[in-house]
Design a protein around this motif. Sequence first.
Motif, PDB file in Angstrom:
ATOM      1  N   ILE A 265       0.851  -1.194   0.000  1.00 52.78           N
ATOM      2  CA  ILE A 265       0.000   0.000   0.000  1.00 52.78           C
ATOM      3  C   ILE A 265       0.887   1.244   0.000  1.00 52.78           C
ATOM      4  CG2 ILE A 265      -1.570   1.349   1.469  1.00 52.78           C
ATOM      5  CD1 ILE A 265      -2.975  -1.260   2.161  1.00 52.78           C
ATOM      6  N   GLY A 266       0.592   2.155  -0.904  1.00 47.96           N
ATOM      7  CA  GLY A 266       1.335   3.413  -0.949  1.00 47.96           C
ATOM      8  C   GLY A 266       2.559   3.370  -1.838  1.00 47.96           C
ATOM      9  N   ARG A 267       2.901   2.208  -2.424  1.00 51.05           N
ATOM     10  CA  ARG A 267       4.071   2.130  -3.299  1.00 51.05           C
ATOM     11  C   ARG A 267       3.601   1.980  -4.745  1.00 51.05           C
ATOM     12  NH1 ARG A 267       7.561  -1.520  -5.569  1.00 51.05           N
ATOM     13  NH2 ARG A 267       6.539  -3.386  -4.776  1.00 51.05           N
ATOM     14  N   VAL A 268       4.168   2.819  -5.610  1.00 48.36           N
ATOM     15  CA  VAL A 268       3.815   2.738  -7.029  1.00 48.36           C
ATOM     16  C   VAL A 268       4.450   1.486  -7.630  1.00 48.36           C
ATOM     17  CG1 VAL A 268       4.060   3.838  -9.282  1.00 48.36           C
ATOM     18  CG2 VAL A 268       3.618   5.244  -7.246  1.00 48.36           C
ATOM     19  N   MET A 269       3.631   0.700  -8.344  1.00 53.85           N
ATOM     20  CA  MET A 269       4.144  -0.523  -8.973  1.00 53.85           C
ATOM     21  C   MET A 269       3.916  -0.448 -10.477  1.00 53.85           C
ATOM     22  SD  MET A 269       3.013  -3.362  -6.186  1.00 53.85           S
ATOM     23  CE  MET A 269       1.434  -2.641  -5.825  1.00 53.85           C
ATOM     24  N   ASP A 270       4.846  -1.020 -11.233  1.00 56.33           N
ATOM     25  CA  ASP A 270       4.659  -0.952 -12.687  1.00 56.33           C
ATOM     26  C   ASP A 270       4.117  -2.269 -13.226  1.00 56.33           C
ATOM     27  OD1 ASP A 270       6.807  -2.678 -12.889  1.00 56.33           O
ATOM     28  OD2 ASP A 270       8.229  -1.111 -13.455  1.00 56.33           O
ATOM     29  N   SER A 271       3.781  -2.248 -14.520  1.00 58.59           N
ATOM     30  CA  SER A 271       3.092  -3.406 -15.087  1.00 58.59           C
ATOM     31  C   SER A 271       3.984  -4.643 -15.108  1.00 58.59           C
ATOM     32  CB  SER A 271       2.576  -3.071 -16.484  1.00 58.59           C
ATOM     33  OG  SER A 271       3.567  -2.419 -17.235  1.00 58.59           O
ATOM     34  N   ASP A 272       5.311  -4.465 -15.263  1.00 56.25           N
ATOM     35  CA  ASP A 272       6.201  -5.632 -15.266  1.00 56.25           C
ATOM     36  C   ASP A 272       6.106  -6.377 -13.944  1.00 56.25           C
ATOM     37  OD1 ASP A 272       7.070  -5.163 -17.780  1.00 56.25           O
ATOM     38  OD2 ASP A 272       8.908  -4.101 -17.189  1.00 56.25           O
TER      39      ASP A 272
END
Length: 197
Positions: free
Chosen positions: A19-26
């Motif tokens: 929660i609160g961490r930006v994650m990318d599609s990879d």
Amino acid sequence: MARQPGSRAKLREHFLANIGRVMDSDELRGVAGANEYGRRIRELRNEEGFPILTHNDRSDLKPGEYLLLSRKPLPAFGREISKELRALVLDRNGFTCQMCGAVAGEVDPYDPSRKTRLHIGHIIDKSAGGSDDASNLRALCSVCNEGARNLTLDRPSSLKLLIQIRRATKADQLAVLSWLKGKFPGDNGQSEQRKKK
Ligand SMILES: [Zn+2]
């Protein structure tokens, strides 16, 4: 492509652990173990109500980036409201945000880097006893929807509109004129007023 059992559950767990961490599609593709992570994310949003944000919701997110800020489910809009009801409300509201007038698909007036996306919002909030009836629903852009909970604003009066238009640039005044001409072709708006009565 066979549906990978459990990929939604894996994604749900991963979002809740980050929660609160930006994650990318990879990263999310790796977690879901399938290429259909996009669909699973939509299910988490639409069916389970997880407020997973994308670049459509926040201008600081890039396409393909996802962010869960809270485990609190979204209010019911877009979940309990059927596709048909949603389409009806959007059509009735002319695909226009009923608070600020932003139009779906046009450049967001608050943030030129993204396009306006409309949500279905409650006129009287559900927490105040509002229903999911069409009569209690309206189209709202993301910006207004985020600030609109428990708050009902009056429509601007013609006097307030004129004050704004008078101080606008000539180019903007002409843009308003051409928009009005397109909305009321061939008359000065009387037929539209009659329709509403
Ligand atoms: Zn708006």
